[in-house]
Scaffold this active site. Structure first.
Site, mmCIF file in Angstrom:
data_model
loop_
_atom_site.group_PDB
_atom_site.id
_atom_site.type_symbol
_atom_site.label_atom_id
_atom_site.label_comp_id
_atom_site.label_asym_id
_atom_site.label_seq_id
_atom_site.Cartn_x
_atom_site.Cartn_y
_atom_site.Cartn_z
ATOM 1 N N THR A 68 0.799 -1.233 0.000
ATOM 2 C CA THR A 68 0.000 0.000 0.000
ATOM 3 C C THR A 68 0.836 1.290 0.000
ATOM 4 O O THR A 68 0.282 2.370 0.143
ATOM 5 C CB THR A 68 -0.956 0.040 1.223
ATOM 6 O OG1 THR A 68 -0.168 -0.119 2.408
ATOM 7 C CG2 THR A 68 -1.997 -1.047 1.161
ATOM 8 N N ASP A 108 -9.891 3.146 -5.192
ATOM 9 C CA ASP A 108 -10.270 4.221 -6.121
ATOM 10 C C ASP A 108 -9.124 4.550 -7.088
ATOM 11 O O ASP A 108 -9.344 5.168 -8.115
ATOM 12 C CB ASP A 108 -10.651 5.475 -5.316
ATOM 13 C CG ASP A 108 -9.577 5.912 -4.338
ATOM 14 O OD1 ASP A 108 -8.943 5.030 -3.717
ATOM 15 O OD2 ASP A 108 -9.342 7.130 -4.184
ATOM 16 N N TYR A 131 0.957 1.674 -8.066
ATOM 17 C CA TYR A 131 0.065 1.063 -7.071
ATOM 18 C C TYR A 131 -1.300 0.750 -7.696
ATOM 19 O O TYR A 131 -1.804 -0.378 -7.586
ATOM 20 C CB TYR A 131 -0.095 2.012 -5.871
ATOM 21 C CG TYR A 131 -1.207 1.643 -4.921
ATOM 22 C CD1 TYR A 131 -1.114 0.535 -4.092
ATOM 23 C CD2 TYR A 131 -2.380 2.414 -4.858
ATOM 24 C CE1 TYR A 131 -2.143 0.197 -3.220
ATOM 25 C CE2 TYR A 131 -3.413 2.087 -3.988
ATOM 26 C CZ TYR A 131 -3.284 0.977 -3.177
ATOM 27 O OH TYR A 131 -4.321 0.653 -2.316
ATOM 28 N N LYS A 135 -2.972 -2.949 -8.324
ATOM 29 C CA LYS A 135 -4.256 -3.347 -7.720
ATOM 30 C C LYS A 135 -5.241 -3.769 -8.805
ATOM 31 O O LYS A 135 -6.017 -4.705 -8.621
ATOM 32 C CB LYS A 135 -4.845 -2.186 -6.895
ATOM 33 C CG LYS A 135 -4.080 -1.840 -5.628
ATOM 34 C CD LYS A 135 -4.117 -2.927 -4.571
ATOM 35 C CE LYS A 135 -5.494 -3.113 -3.968
ATOM 36 N NZ LYS A 135 -5.470 -4.133 -2.879
HETATM 37 N N1 LIG Z 1 -5.474 2.773 3.151
HETATM 38 C C1 LIG Z 1 -6.244 3.329 2.219
HETATM 39 O O1 LIG Z 1 -6.508 4.535 2.234
HETATM 40 C C2 LIG Z 1 -6.848 2.471 1.138
HETATM 41 C C3 LIG Z 1 -7.612 3.101 0.130
HETATM 42 C C4 LIG Z 1 -8.177 2.305 -0.853
HETATM 43 C C5 LIG Z 1 -7.996 0.934 -0.849
HETATM 44 N N2 LIG Z 1 -7.227 0.364 0.123
HETATM 45 C C6 LIG Z 1 -7.068 -1.089 0.087
HETATM 46 O O2 LIG Z 1 -7.648 -1.599 1.263
HETATM 47 C C7 LIG Z 1 -6.941 -2.786 1.678
HETATM 48 C C8 LIG Z 1 -6.545 -2.650 3.133
HETATM 49 O O3 LIG Z 1 -5.738 -1.474 3.264
HETATM 50 P P1 LIG Z 1 -5.103 -1.058 4.646
HETATM 51 O O4 LIG Z 1 -5.210 0.416 4.756
HETATM 52 O O5 LIG Z 1 -5.631 -1.929 5.734
HETATM 53 O O6 LIG Z 1 -3.583 -1.415 4.336
HETATM 54 P P2 LIG Z 1 -2.361 -1.595 5.361
HETATM 55 O O7 LIG Z 1 -2.713 -1.010 6.680
HETATM 56 O O8 LIG Z 1 -1.153 -1.118 4.635
HETATM 57 O O9 LIG Z 1 -2.289 -3.170 5.536
HETATM 58 C C9 LIG Z 1 -1.861 -4.012 4.528
HETATM 59 C C10 LIG Z 1 -1.290 -5.231 5.206
HETATM 60 O O10 LIG Z 1 -0.875 -6.148 4.187
HETATM 61 C C11 LIG Z 1 0.306 -6.764 4.652
HETATM 62 N N3 LIG Z 1 1.097 -7.349 3.590
HETATM 63 C C12 LIG Z 1 1.946 -6.763 2.720
HETATM 64 N N4 LIG Z 1 2.531 -7.659 1.936
HETATM 65 C C13 LIG Z 1 2.072 -8.879 2.331
HETATM 66 C C14 LIG Z 1 2.307 -10.207 1.915
HETATM 67 N N5 LIG Z 1 3.177 -10.484 0.938
HETATM 68 N N6 LIG Z 1 1.643 -11.212 2.537
HETATM 69 C C15 LIG Z 1 0.782 -10.949 3.532
HETATM 70 N N7 LIG Z 1 0.522 -9.718 3.986
HETATM 71 C C16 LIG Z 1 1.152 -8.685 3.387
HETATM 72 C C17 LIG Z 1 1.053 -5.666 5.357
HETATM 73 O O11 LIG Z 1 1.991 -6.235 6.224
HETATM 74 P P3 LIG Z 1 3.352 -5.467 6.583
HETATM 75 O O12 LIG Z 1 2.950 -4.434 7.560
HETATM 76 O O13 LIG Z 1 4.205 -6.552 7.118
HETATM 77 O O14 LIG Z 1 3.869 -4.875 5.295
HETATM 78 C C18 LIG Z 1 -0.067 -4.938 6.074
HETATM 79 O O15 LIG Z 1 -0.271 -5.440 7.377
HETATM 80 C C19 LIG Z 1 -5.758 -2.943 0.719
HETATM 81 O O16 LIG Z 1 -6.116 -3.848 -0.282
HETATM 82 C C20 LIG Z 1 -5.613 -1.567 0.094
HETATM 83 O O17 LIG Z 1 -5.077 -1.646 -1.207
HETATM 84 C C21 LIG Z 1 -6.666 1.100 1.121
#
Ligand SMILES: NC(=O)c1ccc[n+]([C@@H]2O[C@H](COP(=O)([O-])OP(=O)(O)OC[C@H]3O[C@@H](n4cnc5c(N)ncnc54)[C@H](OP(=O)(O)O)[C@@H]3O)[C@@H](O)[C@H]2O)c1
Length: 286
Positions: A68, A108, A131, A135
């Site tokens: 992310t 988005d 990114y 996705k």
């Molecule tokens: N945050 C936003 O504003 C936002 C907006 C739109 C969509 N999204 C989507 O929503 C979803 C959740 O986002 P979030 O904000 O919860 O993200 P986040 O807090 O960055 O969490 C993502 C998690 O995925 C883990 N990860 C990374 N590589 C991995 C791997 N190879 N195997 C297993 N786990 C792995 C990370 O672990 P590490 O900490 O060890 O790296 C982290 O704990 C994601 O799909 C993201 O693309 C997020």
């Protein structure tokens, strides 16, 4: 397991992230939710995906793990694709093998942000960042390798677990007297608790397809910041500024408002207005 009130076994990937942690900390009747952080399930390892899924045998997988780091991805293209595209492909293959529904969380950022009306689920994607492209490649893996899938695009995520814009604003509000915040990016904040509850409702159904899910209503980051400070009673001078005042490696979409057509059409419960959600978060989670 299908619709109804039977217990649903849900496997959550990325369980230490913002959304994953919210899901595993929910106590919801009728669901057994088991979370796996990267240490227990590295999604880029197909063998480990097979082993963990065979062991837990979920009815549904809510796939929150992702690369992310939007700016870093511009210089770490392969790593972003390894996790978001190849990792998601692994989960699509294995979810199908074990007969589990797959719910992939997307973004988005699959859109280019040039629209002036909210993006519909069927609108043409055109990601402008590594990114966003990675996705979208994950979405394509899901649609081509699985048939019982949900793709849920969300935006501007914040909540109790992990780092996010609200926490950054609250920290800066305690340290500074004035702050500039961008006013020319428009979107919808999403509270992890509300998104998590929506996902639990969704995965119980057979209403497969693409969804847009954020808290309802729109604002700029500046307006979001104004609300955060108003609701938390912090006095600070806020000044609206332009995206160009803060150049970043990855371009940000100017407009990332998404229409929630699939939620309406399928008779599901839309998320509450963003300001109500923010109030709940500030009252309950801080
Ligand atoms: N945050 C936003 O504003 C936002 C907006 C739109 C969509 N999204 C989507 O929503 C979803 C959740 O986002 P979030 O904000 O919860 O993200 P986040 O807090 O960055 O969490 C993502 C998690 O995925 C883990 N990860 C990374 N590589 C991995 C791997 N190879 N195997 C297993 N786990 C792995 C990370 O672990 P590490 O900490 O060890 O790296 C982290 O704990 C994601 O799909 C993201 O693309 C997020």
């Amino acid at each position: 397991m299908t619709a109804g009130s039977a217990n649903l076994k849900i496997l959550v990937t990325g369980a230490n992230g913002q959304l994953g942690a919210e899901l595993v900390h929910l106590s919801a009747d009728g669901y057994t939710i088991q979370g796996y952080g990267r240490d227990a399930l590295d999604i880029t390892d197909l063998g480990q995906c097979r082993q963990v899924m065979a062991q837990f045998s979920p009815d549904a997988v809510i796939h929150c793990a992702a690369y992310t780091a939007v700016d870093k991805a511009e210089s770490e293209r392969d790593e972003a694709f390894r996790v978001n595209a190849a990792g998601t492909r692994n989960l699509a293959i294995v979810s199908r093998e074990v007969g589990a529904k797959l719910c992939y969380i997307s973004t988005d950022y699959v859109f280019d942000g040039t629209s002036e009306i909210p993006y519909n689920e069927i609108d043409r994607t055109n990601p402008q960042t590594v990114y966003g492209k990675s996705k979208l490649a994950g979405e394509q893996a899901v649609t081509s390798l699985h048939d019982r899938y949900f793709i849920v695009r969300t935006s501007w995520v914040y909540g109790k677990y992990g780092q996010n814009f609200v926490k950054t604003m609250l920290k800066l509000g305690r340290e500074k007297d004035e702050l500039k915040v961008v006013h020319d990016q428009i979107g919808s904040p999403t509270y992890t608790l509300d998104l998590a509850l929506f996902l639990l409702e969704l995965v119980r159904t057979e209403c497969y397809g693409i969804y847009h899910a954020s808290n309802t209503g729109v604002c700029s980051w500046y307006e979001f910041a104004v609300a955060i400070f108003e609701e938390s009673g912090i006095a600070i001078k806020l000044e609206p500024c332009a995206t160009s005042d803060f150049p970043r490696p990855a371009p940000r979409p100017a407009f990332s408002v998404m229409d929630h057509s699939s939620i309406r059409v399928n008779g599901l419960t839309d998320l509450r207005p963003w300001r109500e959600a923010l109030n709940h978060y500030l009252e309950d989670d801080q």
